[in-house]
Design a protein around this motif. Sequence first.
Motif, PDB file in Angstrom:
ATOM      1  N   ARG A 148     -21.365   0.773   9.251  1.00  0.00           N
ATOM      2  CA  ARG A 148     -22.778   0.680   8.843  1.00  0.00           C
ATOM      3  C   ARG A 148     -23.058   1.597   7.645  1.00  0.00           C
ATOM      4  O   ARG A 148     -23.649   1.197   6.648  1.00  0.00           O
ATOM      5  CB  ARG A 148     -23.665   1.046  10.038  1.00  0.00           C
ATOM      6  N   SER A 149     -22.634   2.833   7.812  1.00  0.00           N
ATOM      7  CA  SER A 149     -22.897   3.763   6.701  1.00  0.00           C
ATOM      8  C   SER A 149     -22.130   3.352   5.449  1.00  0.00           C
ATOM      9  O   SER A 149     -22.618   3.529   4.318  1.00  0.00           O
ATOM     10  CB  SER A 149     -22.515   5.177   7.118  1.00  0.00           C
TER      11      SER A 149
ATOM     12  N   ARG B 117     -24.029   0.813   3.699  1.00  0.00           N
ATOM     13  CA  ARG B 117     -25.219   1.347   3.037  1.00  0.00           C
ATOM     14  C   ARG B 117     -24.874   1.949   1.669  1.00  0.00           C
ATOM     15  O   ARG B 117     -25.651   1.845   0.716  1.00  0.00           O
ATOM     16  CB  ARG B 117     -25.849   2.450   3.909  1.00  0.00           C
ATOM     17  N   THR B 118     -23.761   2.625   1.631  1.00  0.00           N
ATOM     18  CA  THR B 118     -23.473   3.439   0.439  1.00  0.00           C
ATOM     19  C   THR B 118     -22.478   2.800  -0.526  1.00  0.00           C
ATOM     20  O   THR B 118     -22.364   3.260  -1.675  1.00  0.00           O
ATOM     21  CB  THR B 118     -22.901   4.790   0.884  1.00  0.00           C
TER      22      THR B 118
END
Lengths: 282, 576
Positions: free
Chosen positions: A135-136, A139-140
């Motif tokens: 997920r992270s 995002r990035t």
Amino acid sequence: MDEAEVARLGAGLALALPRGPHRGRVGEVRAASAGSSLELHDFRAYQPGDDLRQVDWNAVARTGDLILRVRQDEVSPRLEVVVDGSRSMALSASKEARAREVALLTTDVGARQGLSPALWVAGARAERVQGGACRSALRTSEFDARDDLSAALARLPPLRPCGVRVVVSDFLVEVDLGALCSRLSRGASALFLVQVLDAEDLDPSGGEGARLVDAESGAALEELLTEPVLAAYARRFAEHQRALRAAAQRARATLLTVSAADPLSALVAGPLRALFVPGGGA
Amino acid sequence: MNFGAPWGLLALGALAPLVAAYFLRRRQKPVMVSALFLWRTPRPRAEAGPRWERFTREVSLLLEVLAVVAAALFLSDVRWGEAARRRHVVLVVDGSLSMSARGAPADSVMERVRREAAKRVDSESATHVTLLASGASPRVLAGPEVEASRALSALESFQPLGADHDVLPTLRWAQELAGPGAPVHFLTDAPPVEGFSVPATVRWTALGGPRDNVALISAQRRDEGDTATVTLRVARFGPGPSTVDLRLRAAPGPGAREGTERVEHVALPEEGATTVRLTFQGAGDVEAALPDDALPEDGHVLLPPSPVSPVAVGMAPELGAAERAALERFLAASPEVARGSMGLGVAEVDVGPRGTNAKVTVGAGGKLRTFVGPFFTEKGDALLDDVQLAGVRWTAGDNPPGRPLIAAGDAVLVSEEEGRLHLNLDVARSNVQRTTAWPVLWSNVLREARRRREGFPRHQLALGEPLPVVTNPGERYALRGPLGTKPVFGAGPLTLPAPAAPGRYVLERDGEAVDSTEVLALDARESDLRGRGSVDLAAKETRASSEAAAGSGRARWPLWLLLAALLADFYVTRRT
């Protein structure tokens, strides 16, 4: 990327796993192969060498034949989500968001389903994360590769065999599509090609002269976007799609083409039905 | 670099819309696309990197500018350097004196010729010009094939003062310089005379006009002692004035205190000339001038002193009394003769007895024989000019050495040996010295001696007259004149071509002046301006062939440059 929408939709979905056998460490997912779980999978006639403990003596009594209980194996299969990190995926905000959402939904649903998801972002710098880090990472991660997916795959470590692969890309690459699909499907138990296309990719707007710049290479072409030019583009795009579809079939892959202009819910209910099935369970 | 068709440079105007289009295209908003290859025909070759693509517009613009410039250069018929093709024009200007005729002060024939020459250079788009001046000896005023400006500049400083001449050799030469089929422009002051065949490629342009003129047609000065005798002939061409004032001014000579100035009223007959003879005492240079008229150059002469230099004759002491007496009788009656000293190298003609080294030997030896004829003479020899031997009784001895000039039977009476003359003559027994043959023969001897004298036999010449000069063997001579200095080759009596311009000519031996002569700007045929006129006769041969040759000679390299630029532009633009 609308993570709330992803979470909302993922709660009621499950990955449509193939009927073929999965491989992985012992887990909670019933595999297609016969195994030692408590779940009854099938009955068949005894053959020499079978485990006598699995003989269904009641059936023997009823039929007089040696009937064997076949129990389903329980495995924890791999799920590999490969996201194309080339700059063309960030052509528009909707295209970028939809690509991230589809990848996130896949990893979320897979994780909820007991699979062990791994995320590969084939950007300028290859990135591989697992589990909750997906997920992270989504995002990035930056869609910053100046080359296409085929070239980006060369920067990735080898994909692991016998996993379910979901590749999110626009597949608008000027390479041998058959070779690309064959490479993606090599060793995978199932391959889903999710083609995310922007509205301008599907139906470019015409009008005045424009300086067309390739999102990845930066090459430019000056064209007057007249009807014949647009028609020629549409013809070449259709040919490309046909070639991609044929290549996917040859590689036993499932091609799912989605429009970034549509909301994720519409995609799940529509083009992505082959990947996500309702139910939230295996 | 020069241009055969400068109007072709107008094609450079295409640069304006090109650059404008460039800036308009720069203003187009870039549109990012996912797959550029779908917008054009896919090519197997990989695309270049963005660094190159970033400058594609500029490279394309430069290539297109290069293409436009190349096209303009081709259309303008560019010529590059000396190796490039040039447009060459040959101009021939009449170099005769009548071209200096003038009407109004700023309207001389030569001025018209200069203007017309400039027009021709412009109309022919000539880049290189060969400028010739016609004359008895044609000469190059500018060229061959110098820049047009240099040729016109040379024409500005050119003053035609030559004698009447045949222009055909000059025109033939000009045709050879121009090349086959190329036109030759001849600028003169009179139409071609009837019967004259103008060469086919010559355009004959006459810019003169009929005018009256009064001119000196001959001038001569003779100095005897302190007395200078000037003889002038004045002629009138046309219905001009019946009288004219002839102004003469004599500068003071050596020893004289002051000069002399006279004005003679000369009556001019309707046809023909008037002779004026004047004498001056102790005069230096004598200047004669007529009032300025249509051709002032033929009304002025400058006559420097022309002293008569006698021939020195010396007699050897051994010479017999009879021979000496006969010779003394001749010398006493002969003009321009001086007695020299024998053996000192001063005498130009030394006479001695037979067997000596004198230039002329007189005497007979051995067995004497007398002849009354027939005499056989070498007619071609100048020493025997007008020598009549009728009635002569000639007593001769043994034959002298050398080439026989006069013979009787087997006897050689007169012979010539390496410049020496032997008279096989016994004066005591002959009557030759009492006949006319004797003074005539000796006059010829003195004349030849005078002819062999170093320098100019004549000190005043008119235009167009060959220039006689005598040089000594073994010396280096040069002739310095108004047009420069040139070496004189040959020894002995020489006849040089007629000088191209009037003025003073000096003979130099090893850089030291030996003698001078004055060439006067006098030529009766040039002074007669009545037949001058204006006409423009086109060349009989069309210029089509030469123009076609010029077209085929147009430089091809701009075309190749244009093609290369277009291909490169196509390559660059199709990459993107």
